[in-house]
Design a protein around this motif. Sequence first.
Motif, short mmCIF file in Angstrom:
data_model
loop_
_atom_site.label_atom_id
_atom_site.label_comp_id
_atom_site.label_asym_id
_atom_site.label_seq_id
_atom_site.Cartn_x
_atom_site.Cartn_y
_atom_site.Cartn_z
N TYR A 29 -32.43 41.28 9.70
CA TYR A 29 -31.21 41.00 10.49
C TYR A 29 -30.38 42.42 10.36
N ARG A 34 -32.09 40.74 14.46
CA ARG A 34 -32.73 39.45 15.27
C ARG A 34 -33.56 38.86 13.83
N GLY A 139 -39.08 31.46 13.55
CA GLY A 139 -37.93 31.84 14.40
C GLY A 139 -36.87 30.79 14.55
N SER A 143 -35.00 31.56 10.59
CA SER A 143 -34.14 32.64 11.08
C SER A 143 -32.76 31.87 11.58
N THR A 147 -28.73 31.70 10.10
CA THR A 147 -27.49 32.43 10.84
C THR A 147 -26.72 31.13 11.42
N LYS B 8 -29.29 48.10 16.39
CA LYS B 8 -28.45 47.83 17.59
C LYS B 8 -27.13 48.80 17.78
N VAL B 83 -25.39 40.71 16.05
CA VAL B 83 -26.70 39.77 15.57
C VAL B 83 -27.17 38.80 16.46
N TYR B 84 -28.32 38.70 17.03
CA TYR B 84 -28.74 37.57 17.87
C TYR B 84 -28.81 36.23 17.07
N ASN B 86 -29.72 32.25 17.55
CA ASN B 86 -30.51 31.49 18.44
C ASN B 86 -29.47 30.58 19.12
N ARG B 157 -24.23 30.03 22.10
CA ARG B 157 -24.40 30.76 20.94
C ARG B 157 -23.36 29.78 19.97
#
Lengths: 175, 197
Positions: A29, A34, A139, A143, A147, B8, B83-84, B86, B157
Motif C-alpha cells: 500500500y 493498492r 485481493g 488486501s 483496508t 500515486k 489508497v485504493y 475494494n 468505497r
Amino acid sequence: METVENRRLAYWPNIWAGIGLGLVIIATYYIAGRGLGGSGALSRATAVALHTVATEHAENLGYFARYFGEGGAWMNDWLVFQVFGVFLGGLFGAITAGRFGKTVDKGPNITNGQRFWYAFLGGGVMGWGARLARGCTSGQALSGGATLAAGSWAFMLAMFAGGFIMAYFVRKLWL
Amino acid sequence: MDIAPLAKMGLISADVNMILAGVLGFAFGLILERAGFGSAHRLVMQWFGRDWSVFRVMFSAIVTAVFGILTLDAFDLMSLDAVYINKTYWNSQIAGGLVMGAGFAIGGYCPGTSFVGLASGKIDALFYIIGMSFGVLVFAEVWPLIEGFMSLGSAGRLTLAGLFGVNVWIVAFVVLLIAIVGFWGANTLEQKINAKT
C-alpha cells in the motif's frame, strides 16, 4: 521418510508468517497504493491468450474488453509482475527449504488421475468465483481485509462458510 | 506531509513501480511457502478443522496491516484517501466468496497459493491453474447473464468504520479482539478435533 523430513527447513510459526505477510501488505500500500492480488493476472493472461488464438471471439467477449487497452502491451501490468514475483519467491522458498520436488499433493485414498481432475474442477470453480467476487483470497480477503473494506469482510466470512460446507461433501478426496 | 503511496504521489516512476511489484510478489510468495501454503493437503485441513494455519496466518497478517496502515495515515506518512480500497458489492462478493470457498475445498488451493504450489513442483497445482483459466473463460462467456447481478448491492468505497458509523480505531481494536478470541477458539477446536481422529 523420517530422514527426508529432517532435511527440510521447518515451517515458520503461523504468527510470524502472518506478521511478515502483514508487513508486505503495508509495504504494498505504501509503495503502490493498492493491494496484492492472486487471480487478476491469470484472468488477464487468459484473455490475452484467447486473443492470440481466437482474436475475433476474444474481442466479442464484453468481459475481456477491460484487458485490451490502447497500445497492445496487455501483459505490462502491475499484477502480472507481482504474480511472477510470487512464483519466483515460492520457487526460491521451496528450493532453499528442501521442499522442491515433482510431487502430487493429495489425500491418501484417491489416485493421481482423480486428484488432477478434481484440481482442475476446483480451480475452475475458484477461477469463476474469483471473477464474480472481483478478487480472491489475496485481493479480497487479505488486501480488502487490511483496508477494512466492508464487502471484503463479508467476502471473507462467505469464503470460510463455503470452504467448511464443501469440505463435508469432498471429505473422501482428502481424508 | 503525505509522500505515499509513492506511485500515486509521483515519487517513483511507473517502471520502478512494476519492478517493485515483482519484489513485493517475491516476498509474498516466499512467506506463503514458509508458512507451508505450497501444499494443498495442508491448506485443505483448514476446512476439516484439523489445521487452522490458514486462519491464523491470515488474521495475524490482517491485524498487522490494519494497525500499520492506520498508523501511517495517522502520522501523515501515507494518505489513506489515495489508497485504493475494494468497492463493496454485497451480492457478488458474498456469492463469489461462497463459490470460492467451495472451489478451495475441492481443488486444495486458492489462486495465490496455487502459484507457490506449482513453484514447489506440485503437478496438481498445474491442473488447478489450468482449471482456473478455464473458469475465467467460462465466466467471460456467460458474462451477459451475470452482468446485472454484478452491480447489485453496490455500496461503493465503504469501510467497516463507515458501515457501523464508528471511529476506524475502534474497528481496528475489534479486529484485534476477534483475532485473539479466534486464535484461542482455533487452538481449542484444533486440539479437540485432532484428539478425536
